[in-house]
Structures are given as C-alpha cells and as structure tokens.
Design an enzyme around this catalytic site. Structure first.
Site, short mmCIF file in Angstrom:
data_model
loop_
_atom_site.label_atom_id
_atom_site.label_comp_id
_atom_site.label_asym_id
_atom_site.label_seq_id
_atom_site.Cartn_x
_atom_site.Cartn_y
_atom_site.Cartn_z
N LYS A 153 -7.52 1.77 -11.18
CA LYS A 153 -8.25 0.59 -10.71
C LYS A 153 -8.53 0.72 -9.21
CE LYS A 153 -7.65 -3.32 -8.95
NZ LYS A 153 -8.93 -3.33 -8.22
N GLU A 228 3.31 2.20 -2.19
CA GLU A 228 3.02 2.70 -0.84
C GLU A 228 2.33 1.55 -0.13
OE1 GLU A 228 1.52 3.73 2.25
OE2 GLU A 228 0.08 5.01 1.18
N CYS A 262 -2.55 3.29 6.75
CA CYS A 262 -1.16 2.84 6.66
C CYS A 262 -0.26 3.60 7.63
CB CYS A 262 -0.64 2.98 5.24
SG CYS A 262 -1.01 4.56 4.51
N GLU A 352 0.92 -5.65 10.42
CA GLU A 352 -0.04 -4.56 10.26
C GLU A 352 -1.44 -5.12 10.53
OE1 GLU A 352 -0.76 -2.91 6.27
OE2 GLU A 352 -0.62 -0.93 7.20
O1 TXE Z 1 -5.03 -5.19 -0.05
P1 TXE Z 1 -4.50 -5.54 -1.49
P2 TXE Z 1 -6.33 -5.78 0.67
C1 TXE Z 1 -2.95 -4.02 3.95
C2 TXE Z 1 -3.72 -4.11 5.24
C3 TXE Z 1 -4.88 -4.97 4.84
C4 TXE Z 1 -4.25 -5.91 3.85
C5 TXE Z 1 -5.17 -6.52 2.86
O2 TXE Z 1 -2.94 -4.77 6.20
O3 TXE Z 1 -5.43 -5.66 5.90
O4 TXE Z 1 -3.33 -5.11 3.17
O5 TXE Z 1 -5.94 -5.55 2.18
C6 TXE Z 1 -5.37 -4.67 -5.94
N1 TXE Z 1 -2.27 -7.33 -9.03
N2 TXE Z 1 -3.26 -2.78 3.24
O6 TXE Z 1 -6.52 -7.23 0.46
O7 TXE Z 1 -4.96 -6.91 -1.88
C7 TXE Z 1 -6.70 -4.67 -5.21
O8 TXE Z 1 -7.75 -4.96 -6.09
C8 TXE Z 1 -2.61 -6.04 -9.06
C9 TXE Z 1 -2.43 -1.69 3.58
O9 TXE Z 1 -7.45 -4.96 0.23
O10 TXE Z 1 -3.08 -5.20 -1.48
C10 TXE Z 1 -6.72 -3.27 -4.64
O11 TXE Z 1 -7.12 -2.36 -5.66
N3 TXE Z 1 -3.43 -5.47 -8.17
C11 TXE Z 1 -2.55 -0.55 2.67
C12 TXE Z 1 -5.26 -3.02 -4.28
O12 TXE Z 1 -4.52 -3.95 -5.07
C13 TXE Z 1 -3.96 -6.25 -7.21
C14 TXE Z 1 -3.88 -0.30 2.08
C15 TXE Z 1 -4.91 -3.26 -2.80
O13 TXE Z 1 -5.33 -4.54 -2.44
C16 TXE Z 1 -3.64 -7.63 -7.13
C17 TXE Z 1 -4.61 -1.52 1.77
C18 TXE Z 1 -2.75 -8.16 -8.09
N4 TXE Z 1 -2.37 -9.44 -8.07
C19 TXE Z 1 -4.29 -2.69 2.38
N5 TXE Z 1 -4.29 -8.14 -6.08
C20 TXE Z 1 -2.02 0.69 3.36
N6 TXE Z 1 -0.99 0.50 4.18
O14 TXE Z 1 -2.50 1.77 3.14
C21 TXE Z 1 -4.99 -7.14 -5.51
N7 TXE Z 1 -4.80 -6.00 -6.20
#
Ligand code: TXE
Length: 450
Positions: A153, A228, A262, A352
């Site tokens: 996904k 992660e 990250c 972050e």
């Molecule tokens: O992340 P999400 P977002 C951090 C970074 C960023 C913040 C928000 O600080 O500003 O997170 O980013 C899926 N059940 N990082 O909102 O929501 C979503 O569709 C299952 C750090 O994009 O965590 C996507 O595929 N899955 C990080 C994935 O989770 C769910 C990288 C990540 O989305 C879900 C990204 C749920 N309930 C963001 N809700 C890094 N450190 O590399 C969302 N998703």
C-alpha cells in the site's frame, strides 16, 4: 472515489486514479493468498532468477522510473536516478540472498536437530511518500526472497512508482498475485490490511503516531510487525573535527529530499569552542544548496510534498533564525533551507519537522554531547565528526540509535542493517538482517535411535 495525484513542484495534476476500498483490499489479500503456495514452491534458483530479472527491468526502465518519482515527489532528478539505482541493487542483493538464508544443524542427544526458514505467508507493506520506491523495495526484496506474497500500500500522495513496479514484476515473470498494489486511504485500506486475519505481517514505514496504531491493530491477530518510524537525529561536531568537511556535508544531511527524510540530521550539535567558526562555514555551505525545478539536472532540493505539509513545517520556525535561503517564485510547495539556533528543549529540536529546518545546538564537552544526542524519544541515525578515533568509538557506543556514521552522514546501504532504537521503531531493513523479519524459524528433531 478518485484520487488526483499532484506534482508538488507545479501543483498540477499528473494522474487520476480509482481509489480502493475495503472490498478491493480484501480481493488483493485473496489474490496474494491464492498465489502463496505456488510462490513458496518456486525453486530457489528460479526465485533468485526472477528477482534478478526484476532488478534488470528496473535498470532498463531507470530513467522512466526516476522521472515518475521526481514528478510525483518533487525530487531533484539526479537524486531520483540514484534512488532507482538503489532499487535495482536491492533486488540484485536479495536475488543473491535467497540461497544464503538457511537454517542450522544443532548438536543434540539422540538424533539430529535442524532449523528451517519458512515464509510467513502474506505480508502487508505500508510505505510513505518520501522515498516511495526505495522504501517499497527494501520490504519487497526480502519478503519475496523468503517466499512470501505481498500486498503493497503506497502513500496516497505518491502511488505512481509502485504501480509501475508491479507491472515490471509481472513482465519479469513473477507470477500474478505475488505482488499486489492497492491504492487507497491509509485509515481505510491501510487499517484493514493491519487488521486482516489472513495477513501474517505488517512492515510499516511512516509516522510514529500511525506506527503505534499499526501495533495496536495488529495485536488481535498476533501479526508480526516491523516499524520504521520518525527520527530526530544528531549531527555531533567536535572541536577537533575537520570543520570544513563537516560544514560542507551538513546541509545535505538535512536538506536532501527537502528534509523529508527519517535519517535527517536535523539537530546539529556543535562544540561551543568552535561554534562561531562552524556556524559561519555552515551558513556559507547552506547558501550553496541549489533549490529549484526538480527536472533541472543541477537542482539539489525541490519543494515539499504538499501545501498541508508546508503549513506544518512552517509552524516550527520561530526563535533565532540564523539563516533562511531562497525559493523559486510561482507555484510549488516551496520552503527555504532554514537554520535555527535552538535549545534541545525547543519544539524544533524535539519533534520531527520533516522539512528543511535544522536546529543548531551548542554543547560543552563529550559527556554533554552524548546526553543531548540521547535526549530525544527517537533513535534512528546520527553522525559523529572528530579526528579522534577513540572518541568516535566511545561516542558511537554511547549514542542510542540504530545507524551511525563517523566523519560521514550516510546511513543507508543495500548490504547493511537499517532501523531504529526507541520510538524510531524496531526490526531491521536491508542486508541479511531484513530476512529475519520475513521468515519464521522452524525447528525439527529427527531421532536417530534404532
Ligand atoms: O505519515 P503516515 P504522513 C512522519 C513525518 C511526517 C508525518 C506525517 O514527520 O510529517 O509523519 O506524514 C498509511 N493504518 N513521517 O501523514 O500517516 C499512509 O497511507 C494503516 C516519517 O504521510 O504515517 C501511508 O501509506 N496505514 C516517516 C503510511 O501509512 C495508515 C515517513 C505513512 O503515513 C494509516 C513518513 C492507518 N490508520 C512520515 N494511516 C519517516 N521517518 O520516514 C495512514 N496510513
């Protein structure tokens, strides 16, 4: 429900996609389930050959994939090419790993004891928007090498490269149903994947907040989980370091991928005796970061991923701004390279930011440097700049993070383990370590008694 995918550098739509719901997710899990017995039975040599063919196709289509990624994420094209090269190398590595991930024979009385590495079954891979194809490959490589089938996904904002990769996997000869991509909202299809009773494991990269929800959601079905998550990594610059080199490298450890990384060394900790000199050098090198059109070969930093994310990032910039760079005029979710003098208790140093904002923090001595580096809920990566080899080792052992580098800011290599301590998650990606997370150990005793 359709999904409009934007180019963050132009704010223009680049694709319209149908979004999946629960029903489509369940269908993808069923396809993965149907494909599992066949895939786990593919001979070791053939599984390796198929992964190698996929690596070859990624190489053949490297420019196309790099352009998709650059347009969808706003990444500079040069960086996107490097990421696609890594994707191919990841599949090459795991093609080579298939027959090297083996069990043991253990001395026991009365017989022979052997262990096997069995696949888990169906793995749900949930990936974010910052490195869509790279992070997908870090999970896909070991998952497929171990004989699992997968439902991938991608993030809603960046689904395009995963969809293209799935086509290439079919072209490589990986059977239908082995790699399924589902594009849809995280809180709907992601959540369902986490809770689905037939899914054996969730490998998740994303925010710590959603990661905590993944753990909770996986509990009812005792799913394996690897996470992660976020980071707030320290770049420790000691007075005895090669300050010119450290200052020249530091901007790229925060502003690469517009800070949406990250591993970003977003806290730059500088020994007070060299503070003025180092900050001067850092401002000069930050001013040299080329921000602009991601399709330009010389661009080093593009825009942020979305308007909403730009709002979040800008909320962190207050206090003593030491340097603020320029951004292009016109459309695009631009945000300038920003250096802020901070204390380790400030919000910009604790959370972050996931944008091009670095917190500069002074320290007195080695003990304070270690204490500040560890004073964070996260523990993903970090750097130590010093000419004293013994200090480098002392500090490296004392800093609670999963990945560190000395006189360098690089953390990610195909053959080496990657992952976090503390609230940066658990489980390791890449290298041979990742295979542990996609297989189960089976122990078998064979009696030799007559
Ligand atoms: O992340 P999400 P977002 C951090 C970074 C960023 C913040 C928000 O600080 O500003 O997170 O980013 C899926 N059940 N990082 O909102 O929501 C979503 O569709 C299952 C750090 O994009 O965590 C996507 O595929 N899955 C990080 C994935 O989770 C769910 C990288 C990540 O989305 C879900 C990204 C749920 N309930 C963001 N809700 C890094 N450190 O590399 C969302 N998703």
């Amino acid at each position: 429900m359709t999904l409009t995918v934007l180019n963050p550098a132009t704010e223009q739509p680049i694709a319209e996609l149908e979004q999946a719901g629960i029903e489509e997710l369940d269908e993808a899990v069923s396809r993965a389930e149907a494909a599992f017995p066949g895939w786990r039975a593919v001979s070791v040599a053939d599984r390796a050959r198929l992964l190698r063919r996929l690596a070859g196709l990624v190489e053949e289509h490297a420019e196309e994939l790099a352009r998709i990624e650059s347009q969808n994420v706003g990444k500079p094209i040069a960086g996107a090419r490097g990421e696609v090269a890594m994707v191919a190398n990841v599949f090459h590595f795991y093609a080579g790993a298939v027959d090297k991930h083996h069990g043991e024979t253990i001395p026991v009385d009365g017989g022979v004891d052997v262990t096997f590495r069995e696949p888990l079954g169906i793995c749900g891979l949930i990936v974010p928007w910052n490195f869509p194809l790279n992070i997908a490959s870090w999970k896909l490589g070991p998952a497929l090498a171990c004989g699992n089938t997968v439902v991938l996904k991608p993030a809603e904002l960046t689904p395009l490269s995963a969809l293209r990769l799935a086509e290439l996997a079919l072209e490589a000869g990986i059977p239908e149903g082995v790699l399924n991509v589902v594009v849809g909202p995280g809180r709907v299809v992601g959540q369902r994947l986490v809770e689905h009773p037939d899914v054996a494991k969730i490998a998740f990269t994303g925010s710590t907040e959603v990661g905590a929800g993944v753990m909770r959601g996986a509990a009812d079905t005792i799913k394996r989980v690897s996470l992660e998550l976020g980071g707030k990594s320290a770049n420790l610059v000691f007075a005895d370091a090669d300050l010119e080199r450290a200052a020249a490298a530091a901007p790229y450890a925060v502003f690469d991928n517009a800070g949406q990384d990250c591993c970003a060394r977003s806290r730059i900790l500088v020994q007070r005796t060299v503070w003025d000199r180092f900050v001067g050098l850092l401002v000069d090198s930050t001013a040299g970061v080329r921000v602009g059109d991601p399709s330009d070969e010389s661009t080093e930093m593009g825009p942020l991923i979305s308007a909403q994310h730009r709002e979040t990032v800008s909320s962190y910039v207050d206090g003593n701004v030491v340097y603020r760079g320029n951004t292009p005029e016109g459309p695009g979710f631009w945000f300038p390279c920003t250096l802020v003098e901070a204390s380790n208790d400030d919000r910009v140093a604790r959370e972050e930011v996931f944008g091009p904002v670095a917190a500069l923090i002074p320290f007195e001595d080695e003990a304070e440097a270690i204490a500040l580096a560890n004073d964070t809920p996260y523990g993903l990566s970090g750097s130590i700049w010093t000419r004293d080899g013994a200090r480098a080792l002392r500090v490296a052992r004392a800093v609670d993070t999963g990945v560190l580098s000395v006189n360098s800011n690089s953390s990610v290599r195909v053959a080496t383990p990657f992952g976090g301590f503390k609230q940066s998650g658990f489980g390791r990606e890449l290298g041979m370590h990742a295979l542990e997370g996609y297989s189960e150990v089976k122990n078998l005793f064979l009696s030799t008694e007559a």
